[in-house]
Each structure stands twice: as C-alpha cells, then as structure tokens.
Scaffold this motif. Structure first.
Motif, PDB file in Angstrom:
ATOM      1  N   UNK A 129      36.705  19.004 -69.613  1.00 23.15           N
ATOM      2  CA  UNK A 129      35.401  19.389 -69.084  1.00 23.15           C
ATOM      3  C   UNK A 129      34.547  19.946 -70.220  1.00 23.15           C
ATOM      4  N   UNK A 130      33.319  19.489 -70.318  1.00 24.44           N
ATOM      5  CA  UNK A 130      32.422  19.911 -71.397  1.00 24.44           C
ATOM      6  C   UNK A 130      31.141  20.476 -70.790  1.00 24.44           C
ATOM      7  N   UNK A 131      30.824  21.713 -71.164  1.00 19.75           N
ATOM      8  CA  UNK A 131      29.579  22.350 -70.741  1.00 19.75           C
ATOM      9  C   UNK A 131      28.584  22.274 -71.890  1.00 19.75           C
ATOM     10  N   UNK A 132      27.489  21.576 -71.672  1.00 15.95           N
ATOM     11  CA  UNK A 132      26.470  21.422 -72.701  1.00 15.95           C
ATOM     12  C   UNK A 132      25.098  21.366 -72.045  1.00 15.95           C
ATOM     13  N   UNK A 133      24.168  22.154 -72.584  1.00 16.85           N
ATOM     14  CA  UNK A 133      22.806  22.231 -72.038  1.00 16.85           C
ATOM     15  C   UNK A 133      22.817  22.587 -70.559  1.00 16.85           C
TER      16      UNK A 133
END
Length: 381
Positions: A92-96
């Motif tokens: 899981x990637x949290x970006x912007x």
C-alpha cells in the motif's frame, strides 16, 4: 512472556513452528567474549545523552476501511513524500493524500510484504515478501527467487540496502546481492556461525553487517575481511537471564538495528544494547519496556523504537516512553519513565493496535505497522 495467541500467529508462522517442533540446542563449540561483571556499564557510557525523550501523539489510523488493502500491516517505510506499507494483501502506498495498492497482478512477487527498504542512491524500493524479493523501480517490479537468481530462500523477513549491496534475512539463511554484478552470496550454517539457517533481521553499520539468527544470537560480518563472529547468550538458559549484562539476553533474536555506534538487538525474551565493549539487557519487569516479546526494532539517532506484542516503546538506554491503546475504547496511554519518575498520560487518540510489527521515523513523523492497520503520529515535544 505474555503471548496473545490470536495475534501472535500473524507474524510469520514459520518461527512458531520451529519453536514447537525443534526446540533449541546450544552449540557447545561457541566461545563468545565474556566480561567481568564489574566492567559492565548500566548507563550509556560516554554516549549518555541529556536530550529529552521524544513524545508522539495525534495518532491517525488507516486500515481496510480507509485505504489499506487489508488490516494486517507487517512493515512501514517513509520514502520522501510517500509512505510504503507492507500488508498481507499487498503493498500500500500513500502519496498526495491517496492510497494505491500493488499486488501480484501488478508484478509483485507475493502479496504478503514483510520488509521494505529504499536504496538512497537509486531510489529503488526493495520488498521482502513471503514469496521472493521484489525491486520496484521506475514503476516496474523485478522479482528474485531461488529458481531464477540463487537467492537463499523465498521467505524474506528483512531487507536492508548497503551501498551497492542488498542484504536479506530469510528462512534459509542470509543473502547479499551485488546490484552491479547481479550475483548472490549466501550465508548459512555451512559457512557462517549459525545454529540454524533461519535469519530474521539484518542491518548495516559503516564497516559491518549484523544478522539476527534463529537460535544463534547475532552474527557479525566484517565487510573488509569477510570474517564472521557470533554473539550468543553466554549463560545458555532458555527461561531467564542468569547473569545480567554478560551478552545478548537470548539466542532467539528477531532483529538488529544500528545507530550512533550502538547496536540494538531484539529477541523474544527481552532487549539488548551493545556499544562495542559492553552489553546491557532490558526486560519488562525492570525497565519501561512494554513487553519482552519483541517483533522488530528500529534505531534512530540516540533512540531505539521497540515493537512488541503489548505496545510500542522508545528508549535512549536510560529513559523510556511507551505507547499503548485500549482496544475497547480506542483511547491511548503514554507512559513516561525518567529514572524512577513515572508518568501516565491519557490520550484521546491511539495506535491502531497493541501488537506492533514495524516502525519508521523521519523528522517529526512516526509511522507504526500493527496487527490491525497502520498508525501515523506526530512529534508533540
């Protein structure tokens, strides 16, 4: 040792199988360096710091209801402006401000992501999974396993980038991958002082590699000479630490982390600190440690952040801060121990769960992987 069975099973289950089926027999031929008890320091020696302990709060939690593909978060890594979380259901990637999940459908080696590190020189993300090692670069995954690369084992518990090398701790030994020559070097009980080929943690200092080996304490590898030595519990007792501060507190080690010339060692039976000369052991009954059952450890500057089955602890070797949550009310508690002065602070927010599996800290931000989601906290003071 207080093991919560329903949550204990989510860390990689192979460790439990080894305990239950094999037990532990200590190798008689090992002879670690022993120190006279009068030489053992109970402080940070010359490295003793007077800086106040960092206190984090304002927790915000994420799980399958608000971003993650699943609730079980095994690891977390802060990578610049984005957050990388290894879960049982993918990366899981949290970006912007938005979450995106990557799975085997996108090319990931396995959906169970147990370890993450980032090559600071190239920006490549290295992912240790339950089914191989993945390099995530320029939006694409390249996978390594026993069949296509000679990696020691496909079950990867830890990964760390060290200049041109990527080190992994696996269920079949430790491995070092040279990203220039694209060749592996494998270390097992056949060519290194390990009792079993199980390895659970690996970290790097300027001139050494430290491997957490199952039943074998800590394996130290000197880069220049390519020589090994091991640090094991000299008293050889599985239940208690008979002689305090005589070495690593237990041979069943689960992680290593190095910062500011200090090696921190996590075990299932307590915490160890090594300054290159003296060992110091810590337990939940004589310190601020949340629990002796430690899943992961991360050293940052003068502090070690310890992930246990009963909460998250932080120490400078003398003082402690521990974070726990009431799983029924979702309210938190911060316990501060400065010497003998103990304070308990109630918190309106808390960690997602007390079973902690990973942590990363950059600047004023801390991210914590738990059995029921990932938590973001901010430095209060």
């Amino acid at each position: 040792m207080n093991i919560q069975t329903k949550h204990f099973k989510i860390i990689v289950p192979m460790a439990i199988l080894v305990i239950a089926s094999l037990g532990f027999v200590r190798p008689e031929e090992r002879s670690p360096v022993l120190h006279d008890s009068s030489d053992i320091s109970t402080t940070n020696n010359s490295k003793e710091t007077k800086k106040p302990m960092p206190i984090y709060g304002n927790w915000k939690n994420y799980d399958s209801k608000n971003g993650l593909p699943g609730d079980k978060a095994y690891c977390v890594k802060i990578d610049g402006e984005r957050i990388l979380v290894g879960t049982h259901e993918g990366l899981a990637v949290l970006e912007n401000g938005k979450w995106k999940t990557y799975t085997t459908d996108d090319g990931l080696a396995h959906n169970g992501v147990l370890a993450i590190d980032v090559d600071q020189a190239t920006g490549d993300v290295w992912l240790g999974t339950m089914g191989g090692l993945s390099r995530w670069s320029t939006g694409k995954f390249e996978n390594f396993n026993q069949m296509n690369s000679g990696m020691p084992n496909d079950l990867i518990y830890a990964v760390t980038c060290d200049e041109k090398f990527v080190w992994v701790a696996t269920g079949g030994g430790a491995g070092s991958y040279n990203t220039y020559t694209r060749k592996w070097e494998i270390f097992t009980e056949e060519n290194a002082p390990m009792h079993e080929p199980w390895t659970y943690g690996v970290c790097a200092s300027k001139d050494k590699i430290f491997i957490a080996a199952w039943g074998g304490g800590v394996i130290e590898y000197t880069k220049k000479t390519k020589k090994f030595r091991d640090y094991v519990d000299p008293d050889g007792n599985m239940e208690i630490d008979l002689f305090p501060d005589d070495g690593v507190v237990h041979d069943i080690t689960t992680g290593t982390s190095w910062a500011n010339d200090i090696l921190w060692v996590a075990t299932y039976f307590g915490l160890s600190r090594y300054d290159g000369v003296h060992w110091k052991g810590y337990f939940d009954h004589d310190s601020g440690l949340a629990s002796n059952f430690i899943n992961f450890i991360k050293a940052k500057d003068d502090y070690a952040f310890i992930c246990t089955d009963q909460g998250l602890s932080c120490t400078d070797g003398n003082n402690w801060v521990t974070y726990t949550t009431n799983e029924k009310t979702n309210k938190g508690k911060t316990i501060i121990l400065n010497g003998t002065d103990k304070k308990e602070l109630g918190e309106s927010t808390s960690l997602a769960h007390n079973f902690i599996l990973g942590v990363d800290i950059v600047g004023n931000d801390i991210w914590v992987a738990t059995a029921e989601g990932v938590s973001h906290g901010q430095l209060k003071h």
